[in-house]
Design a protein around this motif. Structure first.
Motif, short mmCIF file in Angstrom:
data_model
loop_
_atom_site.label_atom_id
_atom_site.label_comp_id
_atom_site.label_asym_id
_atom_site.label_seq_id
_atom_site.Cartn_x
_atom_site.Cartn_y
_atom_site.Cartn_z
N GLU A 227 0.70 -1.27 -0.15
CA GLU A 227 -0.16 0.02 0.14
C GLU A 227 0.88 1.22 -0.06
N PRO A 228 0.57 2.38 -0.61
CA PRO A 228 1.41 3.61 -0.72
C PRO A 228 1.12 4.35 0.59
N ILE A 229 2.09 4.70 1.14
CA ILE A 229 2.29 5.48 2.43
C ILE A 229 3.03 6.74 2.39
N ALA A 230 3.73 6.87 1.16
CA ALA A 230 4.40 8.31 1.29
C ALA A 230 4.87 8.49 -0.31
N TYR A 231 5.08 9.75 -0.66
CA TYR A 231 5.56 10.11 -1.94
C TYR A 231 6.74 11.09 -1.39
N GLN A 232 7.80 10.44 -1.92
CA GLN A 232 9.11 11.38 -1.57
C GLN A 232 9.92 11.81 -2.67
N SER A 233 10.35 13.28 -2.56
CA SER A 233 11.43 13.78 -3.51
C SER A 233 12.66 14.04 -2.85
N SER A 234 13.67 13.79 -3.41
CA SER A 234 14.93 13.63 -2.76
C SER A 234 16.04 14.64 -3.86
N PHE A 235 16.72 15.68 -3.36
CA PHE A 235 17.60 16.33 -4.10
C PHE A 235 18.91 16.25 -3.90
N VAL A 236 19.97 16.06 -4.86
CA VAL A 236 21.26 15.96 -4.42
C VAL A 236 21.90 16.74 -5.48
N ASN B 298 11.84 18.70 9.58
CA ASN B 298 10.86 19.61 9.91
C ASN B 298 9.52 18.94 9.54
N TYR B 299 8.42 19.05 10.56
CA TYR B 299 7.15 18.41 10.44
C TYR B 299 5.99 19.43 10.27
N SER B 300 5.01 19.17 9.48
CA SER B 300 3.95 19.97 9.24
C SER B 300 2.92 19.28 8.62
N VAL B 301 1.70 19.96 8.61
CA VAL B 301 0.36 19.31 7.80
C VAL B 301 0.39 19.98 6.53
N LYS B 302 0.28 19.29 5.51
CA LYS B 302 0.02 20.06 4.08
C LYS B 302 -0.69 19.32 3.31
N GLN B 303 -1.72 19.89 2.48
CA GLN B 303 -2.57 19.15 1.60
C GLN B 303 -1.75 18.68 0.21
N VAL B 304 -2.11 17.53 -0.24
CA VAL B 304 -1.57 17.01 -1.72
C VAL B 304 -2.58 17.70 -2.52
N THR B 305 -1.65 18.79 -3.29
CA THR B 305 -2.42 19.86 -4.31
C THR B 305 -2.11 19.24 -5.62
N ASP B 306 -1.36 18.45 -6.02
CA ASP B 306 -0.92 17.77 -7.21
C ASP B 306 -1.84 16.58 -7.09
N GLY B 307 -2.64 16.54 -8.30
CA GLY B 307 -3.73 15.64 -8.66
C GLY B 307 -3.02 14.24 -8.73
N ARG B 308 -1.90 14.35 -9.73
CA ARG B 308 -0.85 13.12 -10.18
C ARG B 308 -0.54 12.49 -8.96
N ILE B 309 0.00 13.17 -7.99
CA ILE B 309 0.57 12.49 -6.81
C ILE B 309 -0.49 12.03 -5.75
N ASN C 159 -3.27 7.04 -3.92
CA ASN C 159 -4.67 6.41 -3.66
C ASN C 159 -5.32 7.29 -2.82
N MET C 160 -5.11 8.81 -2.88
CA MET C 160 -6.03 9.60 -2.13
C MET C 160 -6.58 10.64 -2.96
N LYS C 161 -7.63 11.14 -2.40
CA LYS C 161 -8.04 12.39 -2.93
C LYS C 161 -7.19 13.75 -2.97
#
Length: 237
Positions: free
Chosen positions: A134-143, A179-190, A195-197
């Motif tokens: 089940e998908p539990i996270a979407y991660q973007s890493s930059f190096v 750093n932790y916060s609450v943020k909406q997923v505004t990108d429909g593709r992500i 598997n969320m709205k």
């Protein structure tokens, strides 16, 4: 002499046993208070004590007017490991990853976080983290692309781990700041990949990972499904 176990503990242990054996699955409704009162020959207070403990420990959730249900097992961060994969494995999950995109980009605001020139290119690795399929996270890493090439980053498809990929490239992060916060997923593709709205609230984590010389190695942004994620912090007094 046989040790007598308190009734509420017996109720708790029986329900936990049913969850661990698979007899009770996530989302299943557990027996009502009245049913458990009759089965164990106990008072309402005893049953509620067992339920309250199981809810506070994350095994059950109560829905007013409907009943009590088995929760999804959450991935609990103890903040003891840099590697997300390692933490999942330690908690008994079957892990997986879907690589979404690996590309070379330029982003002045991210470059500032990596403490590199604003026009310096960087490698961005975007992926979906899976636990028990089940998908539990979407991660973007930059190096910085000067220390990790596009070809080296592509090895994540074989290793299945970003930090193993860094290790193969002789890059060794040893500590991180998050750093932790609450943020909406505004990108429909992500949102679809998770598997969320769209516009669903998630735990949003910004991470800076450092090497042994306190040089920034990685900047990452992660949306965690709030139904699957919690953080535990131990504080010594």
């Amino acid at each position: 002499m046989e040790h007598k176990v308190a009734k509420y503990i017996q109720i708790k242990e029986d329900i936990i046993g049913d969850i661990k054996s698979g007899l009770l699955q996530p989302g299943d409704k557990v027996d009502s208070e009245s049913a458990l009162k009759k089965r164990y020959n106990v008072s309402t207070i005893t049953v509620r004590k067992a339920f309250n403990d199981l809810i506070s420990e994350g095994y059950l959730m109560g829905v007013q007017g409907v009943g009590t249900f088995v929760t999804k097992k959450q991935m609990t961060r103890g903040l003891t490991s840099i590697s997300f994969s390692d933490e999942l494995l330690q908690q008994g999950y079957q892990i997986g990853m879907l690589v979404d995109l690996i590309e070379e980009v330029r982003n002045p605001s991210v470059a500032e976080k990596l403490e590199i020139p604003a026009d310096q290119s960087m490698i961005c690795v975007r992926r979906v983290r899976l636990a028990n399929d089940e998908p539990i996270a979407y991660q973007s890493s930059f190096v910085d692309s000067r220390i990790l090439s596009l070809d080296q980053a592509e090895r994540i498809r074989e290793t299945g781990s970003f930090y193993k990929t860094l290790k193969d490239a002789k890059i060794f992060p040893v500590w991180a700041s998050e750093n932790y916060s609450v943020k909406q997923v505004t990108d429909g593709r992500i949102a679809k990949l998770m598997n969320m709205k769209k516009n669903t609230d998630t735990f949003f984590v910004k991470r800076l990972a450092f090497d042994e010389f306190d040089k920034v190695i990685e900047y990452a942004e992660t949306h965690f499904n709030k139904d699957w994620y919690s953080v535990t912090i131990n504080i010594k007094i």
